[in-house]
Structures are given as structure tokens and as C-alpha cells.
Design an enzyme around this catalytic site. Structure first.
Site, short mmCIF file in Angstrom:
data_model
loop_
_atom_site.label_atom_id
_atom_site.label_comp_id
_atom_site.label_asym_id
_atom_site.label_seq_id
_atom_site.Cartn_x
_atom_site.Cartn_y
_atom_site.Cartn_z
N LYS A 49 36.82 58.59 63.73
CA LYS A 49 35.99 58.21 64.88
C LYS A 49 34.67 57.59 64.45
O LYS A 49 34.05 56.86 65.22
CB LYS A 49 35.74 59.42 65.78
CG LYS A 49 36.98 60.20 66.21
CD LYS A 49 38.05 59.33 66.82
CE LYS A 49 39.21 60.14 67.41
NZ LYS A 49 40.03 60.85 66.41
N TYR A 262 50.51 68.59 72.03
CA TYR A 262 49.27 68.25 71.33
C TYR A 262 48.53 69.51 70.89
O TYR A 262 48.34 70.45 71.68
CB TYR A 262 48.37 67.43 72.26
CG TYR A 262 47.02 67.10 71.68
CD1 TYR A 262 46.88 66.15 70.68
CD2 TYR A 262 45.87 67.76 72.13
CE1 TYR A 262 45.64 65.85 70.14
CE2 TYR A 262 44.63 67.47 71.61
CZ TYR A 262 44.52 66.51 70.62
OH TYR A 262 43.29 66.22 70.09
N TYR A 288 46.07 66.36 63.72
CA TYR A 288 46.39 64.95 63.46
C TYR A 288 47.04 64.75 62.09
O TYR A 288 48.23 64.44 61.98
CB TYR A 288 45.13 64.10 63.56
CG TYR A 288 44.55 64.04 64.95
CD1 TYR A 288 44.97 63.07 65.86
CD2 TYR A 288 43.59 64.96 65.36
CE1 TYR A 288 44.46 63.03 67.14
CE2 TYR A 288 43.07 64.92 66.64
CZ TYR A 288 43.50 63.96 67.53
OH TYR A 288 43.00 63.93 68.81
#
Length: 334
Positions: A49, A262, A288
Site C-alpha cells: 500500500k 477472506y 495475503y
């Protein structure tokens, strides 16, 4: 693609390294596995990010914002790094955190939650699963406007046209590094969630011989849903850049490694995190990179890659969340 016309902040002093994972390659019996260490990017504890926020924070400053507003899960890496960017720029930051059945908000939790408080998030709003996060952010933005302040809303994962520029730039960085190393990467593997990282890489490699070699390992959706998301983001990004698009064949997402959902652990994720830690001394995260590495390992075992091929894994960071999953990791020890 010329990105110099877009405002950008600089949060990382140098390129992130590409390392060959010699031990993991040996254990798996090939192919040659390399890792792009974007876990070493700047801002608090690093992660993908940061590249997106270099463009997003610059845009916010251009627009005169005094507060960044964003959203994510209760252990969101994106929220952590958006807050870090706000601190770096002297801005305030407000977060919308989404609970799930598996991940309930605990204000005393470790991991990213600890860092939200340590860095001084101005406001944390907790919402239930399935609630409209954009609507929650808009409410915060309107509150700021009534106070005479100016917010800047950033979507989940920083994955919009502006944020995607970060991984277009990363693709150019990889092309330069592979040239310096005299190595051609036959496959580029990345975690694929909100889509900005994969879309940026596909866009950045378009026009090169790597354009169709990016594989996204999904962390939250099935293949069809994720490929639709990537395609939509790419179309918007190419329109934003006013340049040609890409072929449908360039978008490849594998949805076999998401598991129950998730941020919900899988045995394969635990194995992958342990294997990389114990062979390379590198930490992956449970949401992730752990699931993406589980996908890479399974593809190797299936014979998806030729033994002499070079595979580049994008380490997108996220390791602070690992500490909130200690019971899962320890329960699977062998």
C-alpha cells in the site's frame, strides 16, 4: 507510460530488492523462485500500500485535504499504512473497520490494531460485515465538512485509478532490475485482493514481453469475480491514463486458495508461512502473502512451472497481522 505528470510523494529511499530464495527453490525442486521484497517499502512496517499511497497522499495534498479517510478489515494493512502516510504528511486520519464473523474488533488487539492506536488515529468507526464502507466513509467526510475541514476518501486497499499508478511504477522498477540481473522472469505471482497491485503490474508490463505473465492468487473471491474486478479497474486506469488497454488474456486470477473466506486461515497458508520462515527466515502474513505463497507452492507441486523457469513472487507485506494469528500458527506446528 509517463507517470511524471502525476503528483507523487516519496516514502521509500531506494528500490526494494529482488532476492533468490535458494533454500525454498531447493526444497520444492525448482523452478527458480525469486521474491520482490515490497515488505521492505517505507512507512510503518512496509507493504504494497505504500506504493499506492505515494500517489494517493500526493493527490490529497494537491486537493488541500487535512484528513485522510479510509476503510478495511479490523487488521487492515492498508489502514495502518494510510495512517502512517497521514502522520508523515501532518494530516489527520479516520478509519472505518469492518468486522467479520471470524474477525471481531478488539480495541486491545495486537497486530495492526496496536499500530492504529500507537500512531494516533483520530477516529475509528467499527461496522458489521456487508455494510457499505463507502457510505460510512462518506458520513465521516460530511462530518468533517460541517466542521470546516476537508477530507480525502481512499477506497479499500487504495485500489482506484490513482493508487494503481504505484504498481505501474513497480512494474517499471522490476523491468529495470531484471535487466541489471540479466534474468527474465517467466511468471510474476502476486496476492490479489482489492486489485490495485495486480492491475498495476499488468498495466505496467503491458507492451513488454511480460504483459501476459502476471498471475494473481486470490485472497477473497473466486476466479470469475476477481478477474471481473481486475478488468474493471484496468479499464478505468487506462481511461485515466488516456492510453490503450490490454487483452483479456493478460488477466489471470486463481481462486483455489481462498479457503472459507477472506482472512480465514487455511492449513495450506499455515504450511506456507512456516516453510518460508524456516527455509528463508522471511515472514509472510496470514491474509495475503501466506495464501498467495500456498498457491505458488501448490502450482509448483502440480508441475505448473518448468524446472528451469524463473518465478518472481511479490511480497506485499502485511506481517504485523501475523502476531494476531499466533494461536493458529502455533497450533499447526509439527
Amino acid at each position: 507510460m509517463d507517470l511524471t505528470k502525476y503528483p507523487k510523494r516519496k516514502y521509500t529511499l531506494s528500490e526494494t530488492p529482488i532476492e533468490k530464495l535458494e533454500n525454498l527453490t531447493k526444497v520444492l525442486g525448482g523452478p527458480n523462485i525469486f521474491m520482490k521484497r515490497d515488505d521492505m517499502l517505507g512507512l510503518t512496517a512496509g507493504g504494497n500500500k505504500t506504493r499506492k499511497l505515494e500517489f494517493l497522499a500526493a493527490d490529497a495534498l494537491e486537493q488541500g485535504a487535512d484528513t485522510l479517510i479510509t476503510c478495511g478489515g479490523v487488521q487492515s494493512n492498508h489502514c495502518r499504512l494510510t495512517l502512517a502516510a497521514a502522520v508523515r504528511e501532518g494530516l489527520k486520519c479516520q478509519l472505518v473497520l469492518e468486522e467479520t464473523d471470524y474477525s471481531l474488533y478488539n480495541p486491545k488487539a495486537s497486530g495492526n490494531n496496536l499500530l492504529y492506536h500507537l500512531m494516533g488515529a483520530e477516529k475509528i468507526k467499527v461496522t458489521t460485515a456487508g455494510h457499505d464502507l463507502a457510505e460510512d466513509m462518506q458520513e465521516l467526510n460530511e462530518e468533517l465538512a460541517r466542521e470546516g475541514r476537508k477530507g480525502y476518501m481512499i477506497p479499500v486497499g487504495g485500489s482506484n485509478e490513482t493508487g494503481t499508478l504505484g504498481y505501474i511504477a513497480c512494474a517499471k522498477e522490476i523491468i529495470g532490475q531484471s535487466g541489471d540481473m540479466a534474468i527474465t522472469f517467466d511468471h510474476i505471482i502476486t496476492p490479489s485482493g482489492s486489485g490495485g497491485t495486480q492491475a498495476g503490474l499488468v498495466a505496467g508490463f503491458s507492451g513488454s514481453d511480460r504483459g501476459n505473465h502476471v498471475i494473481g492468487i486470490n485472497v477473497s473471491r473466486n476466479r470469475e469475480e476477481q478477474e471481473h474486478l481486475i478488468r474493471d479497474l484496468l479499464e478505468r486506469t487506462f481511461s485515466f491514463l488516456r492510453t490503450d488497454g490490454i487483452t483479456k488474456e493478460a488477466i489471470r486470477c486463481y481462486g483455489d486458495y481462498v479457503g472459507p473466506g477472506y482472512a480465514i486461515p487455511t492449513p495450506e497458508m499455515v504450511e506456507a508461512v512456516q516453510l518460508v520462515a524456516r527455509t528463508e527466515g522471511i515472514l509472510l502474513d496470514p491474509v495475503y502473502t501466506g495464501k498467495a505463497m500456498a498457491g505458488l507452492i501448490d502450482l509448483v507441486r502440480q508441475g505448473h512451472f518448468k524446472r528451469n523457469e524463473n518465478v518472481l513472487f511479490i511480497h506485499t507485506g502485511g506481517t504485523p497481522a501475523l502476531y494476531e494469528y499466533s494461536s493458529v500458527m502455533l497450533s499447526e506446528e509439527n
